[in-house]
Design a protein around this motif. Sequence first.
Motif, PDB file in Angstrom:
ATOM      1  N   PRO A 188      38.738  38.340  39.749  1.00  0.00           N
ATOM      2  CA  PRO A 188      38.567  39.401  40.741  1.00  0.00           C
ATOM      3  C   PRO A 188      37.291  40.206  40.494  1.00  0.00           C
ATOM      4  O   PRO A 188      36.864  40.384  39.351  1.00  0.00           O
ATOM      5  CB  PRO A 188      39.805  40.283  40.538  1.00  0.00           C
ATOM      6  CG  PRO A 188      40.815  39.389  39.884  1.00  0.00           C
ATOM      7  CD  PRO A 188      39.989  38.504  38.992  1.00  0.00           C
ATOM      8  N   GLY A 190      35.252  43.888  41.711  1.00  0.00           N
ATOM      9  CA  GLY A 190      35.037  45.142  42.426  1.00  0.00           C
ATOM     10  C   GLY A 190      33.561  45.445  42.317  1.00  0.00           C
ATOM     11  O   GLY A 190      32.745  44.983  43.103  1.00  0.00           O
ATOM     12  N   GLU A 215      36.756  38.385  45.930  1.00  0.00           N
ATOM     13  CA  GLU A 215      36.662  39.730  46.493  1.00  0.00           C
ATOM     14  C   GLU A 215      37.504  39.850  47.755  1.00  0.00           C
ATOM     15  O   GLU A 215      37.746  38.864  48.458  1.00  0.00           O
ATOM     16  CB  GLU A 215      35.200  40.046  46.830  1.00  0.00           C
ATOM     17  CG  GLU A 215      34.291  40.061  45.607  1.00  0.00           C
ATOM     18  CD  GLU A 215      32.828  40.224  45.963  1.00  0.00           C
ATOM     19  OE1 GLU A 215      32.276  41.297  45.688  1.00  0.00           O
ATOM     20  OE2 GLU A 215      32.248  39.266  46.511  1.00  0.00           O
ATOM     21  N   PRO A 216      37.954  41.077  48.084  1.00  0.00           N
ATOM     22  CA  PRO A 216      38.699  41.269  49.328  1.00  0.00           C
ATOM     23  C   PRO A 216      37.786  41.073  50.534  1.00  0.00           C
ATOM     24  O   PRO A 216      36.587  41.357  50.472  1.00  0.00           O
ATOM     25  CB  PRO A 216      39.177  42.726  49.252  1.00  0.00           C
ATOM     26  CG  PRO A 216      38.917  43.176  47.855  1.00  0.00           C
ATOM     27  CD  PRO A 216      37.807  42.336  47.334  1.00  0.00           C
ATOM     28  N   CYS A 242      43.660  46.010  48.127  1.00  0.00           N
ATOM     29  CA  CYS A 242      43.087  45.862  46.775  1.00  0.00           C
ATOM     30  C   CYS A 242      42.217  47.079  46.472  1.00  0.00           C
ATOM     31  O   CYS A 242      40.979  47.020  46.492  1.00  0.00           O
ATOM     32  CB  CYS A 242      42.267  44.582  46.678  1.00  0.00           C
ATOM     33  SG  CYS A 242      43.190  43.073  47.028  1.00  0.00           S
ATOM     34  N   ASP A 243      42.861  48.220  46.202  1.00  0.00           N
ATOM     35  CA  ASP A 243      42.139  49.482  46.078  1.00  0.00           C
ATOM     36  C   ASP A 243      41.119  49.464  44.950  1.00  0.00           C
ATOM     37  O   ASP A 243      40.114  50.158  45.012  1.00  0.00           O
ATOM     38  CB  ASP A 243      43.122  50.637  45.872  1.00  0.00           C
ATOM     39  CG  ASP A 243      43.883  50.522  44.564  1.00  0.00           C
ATOM     40  OD1 ASP A 243      43.490  51.200  43.594  1.00  0.00           O
ATOM     41  OD2 ASP A 243      44.860  49.768  44.504  1.00  0.00           O
ATOM     42  N   GLY A 244      41.359  48.686  43.910  1.00  0.00           N
ATOM     43  CA  GLY A 244      40.440  48.637  42.779  1.00  0.00           C
ATOM     44  C   GLY A 244      39.223  47.764  43.014  1.00  0.00           C
ATOM     45  O   GLY A 244      38.321  47.718  42.176  1.00  0.00           O
ATOM     46  N   LEU A 245      39.183  47.063  44.162  1.00  0.00           N
ATOM     47  CA  LEU A 245      38.082  46.129  44.426  1.00  0.00           C
ATOM     48  C   LEU A 245      37.250  46.537  45.633  1.00  0.00           C
ATOM     49  O   LEU A 245      36.528  45.725  46.201  1.00  0.00           O
ATOM     50  CB  LEU A 245      38.629  44.709  44.654  1.00  0.00           C
ATOM     51  CG  LEU A 245      39.528  44.122  43.570  1.00  0.00           C
ATOM     52  CD1 LEU A 245      39.919  42.691  43.933  1.00  0.00           C
ATOM     53  CD2 LEU A 245      38.861  44.160  42.210  1.00  0.00           C
ATOM     54  N   SER A 291      44.899  44.253  43.502  1.00  0.00           N
ATOM     55  CA  SER A 291      43.609  43.833  42.945  1.00  0.00           C
ATOM     56  C   SER A 291      43.788  42.761  41.885  1.00  0.00           C
ATOM     57  O   SER A 291      43.024  41.792  41.814  1.00  0.00           O
ATOM     58  CB  SER A 291      42.882  45.046  42.340  1.00  0.00           C
ATOM     59  OG  SER A 291      42.621  46.028  43.315  1.00  0.00           O
ATOM     60  N   SER A 294      44.457  39.146  43.284  1.00  0.00           N
ATOM     61  CA  SER A 294      43.523  38.529  44.224  1.00  0.00           C
ATOM     62  C   SER A 294      43.057  37.148  43.785  1.00  0.00           C
ATOM     63  O   SER A 294      42.877  36.245  44.606  1.00  0.00           O
ATOM     64  CB  SER A 294      42.316  39.445  44.443  1.00  0.00           C
ATOM     65  OG  SER A 294      41.635  39.687  43.226  1.00  0.00           O
TER      66      SER A 294
END
Length: 332
Positions: A188, A190, A215-216, A242-245, A291, A294
Amino acid sequence: MTTTVPSLDRLRQAYAETSRATQLTPLLESAALARETGAARVFVKAESLQWAGSFKARGAYWRLKQLTPDEAQRGVVAYSSGNFAQGLAAAGQALGIPVTIVMPIDAPAAKREATKGYGARVVLTDHGERAREEVAAAKAREISETEGLALLHPFDDPEIVAGQAGAGLEALDQLAAKGVAADVVLCPVGGGGLIGGVALAFHYLSPSTQVFAVEPQGFNGMGSSLAHGAIETMPLGPKSICDGLMARKPGEAPYAAVTTTNVRGLTVEDAAVRGAMKVAFERLKLVLEPSGASSLAALLGGKVDVAGKTVLVVATGGNVSLADFMVHVNNA
């Protein structure tokens, strides 16, 4: 701008130091996932079981060890949506260094409370229609200047890259102990601190391994930057689970590290991530935040041809409340 790319010796130095303060996270093999995807073997590096619930403790601890005695006494400030916040707070608590974290007001409450639980001071920012990392970063700079605290970046720092590489070095050792090498790594992304370190670890020690940046959708700054040969900023758009990415562009230090290796980018949709969270729980007995799931979503979604290959999936974090977890898996 020239950015330092950590050497293999630096990665090993960081890992030797951080491994005394972090957990050796398990490398789980899943025959079920191998059968389902057509892979020869599938391994999952469960960084969700690291101290503070993610790989972030590795880079945070190493970065704090680089402070001068005066900086350590005065303390540090950083911005984070959650996992770096917890990792830095936990590392600061272990080393006796005061930590202030600036968090977007819409960061998950569970991550905010966990950060406070490690003794950090949390300052919230309301970003409105602006990019949340830009608002939080500006507030962190203001606090640094007014209070004399060392300003740390959650991912755009060669020492953070070196520290996060421990996850890759550790996985390489664990794979070697099983007599196998990874053909494919799914990681993953970010801001890129983790993949910068992981990609370097495999570049130095397993150069034939293909590493993918996951990645999202809509937040594929690393993949887009790699495709066009320069750092690109993604436009503001819909949020991802995926708030952390949700970084809009990769950091210069991670990008410099990744461009010395052979990394390719790919994206995953929120629906696929929800499904991966459910699979991780049912098949691997792992609770993953969006996240952190993913990379598994990319594998299950057939984003990469893994037929007959040995695959390493980096499951980066498990910091999710029970209520949010249930909402996601029930909608999978």
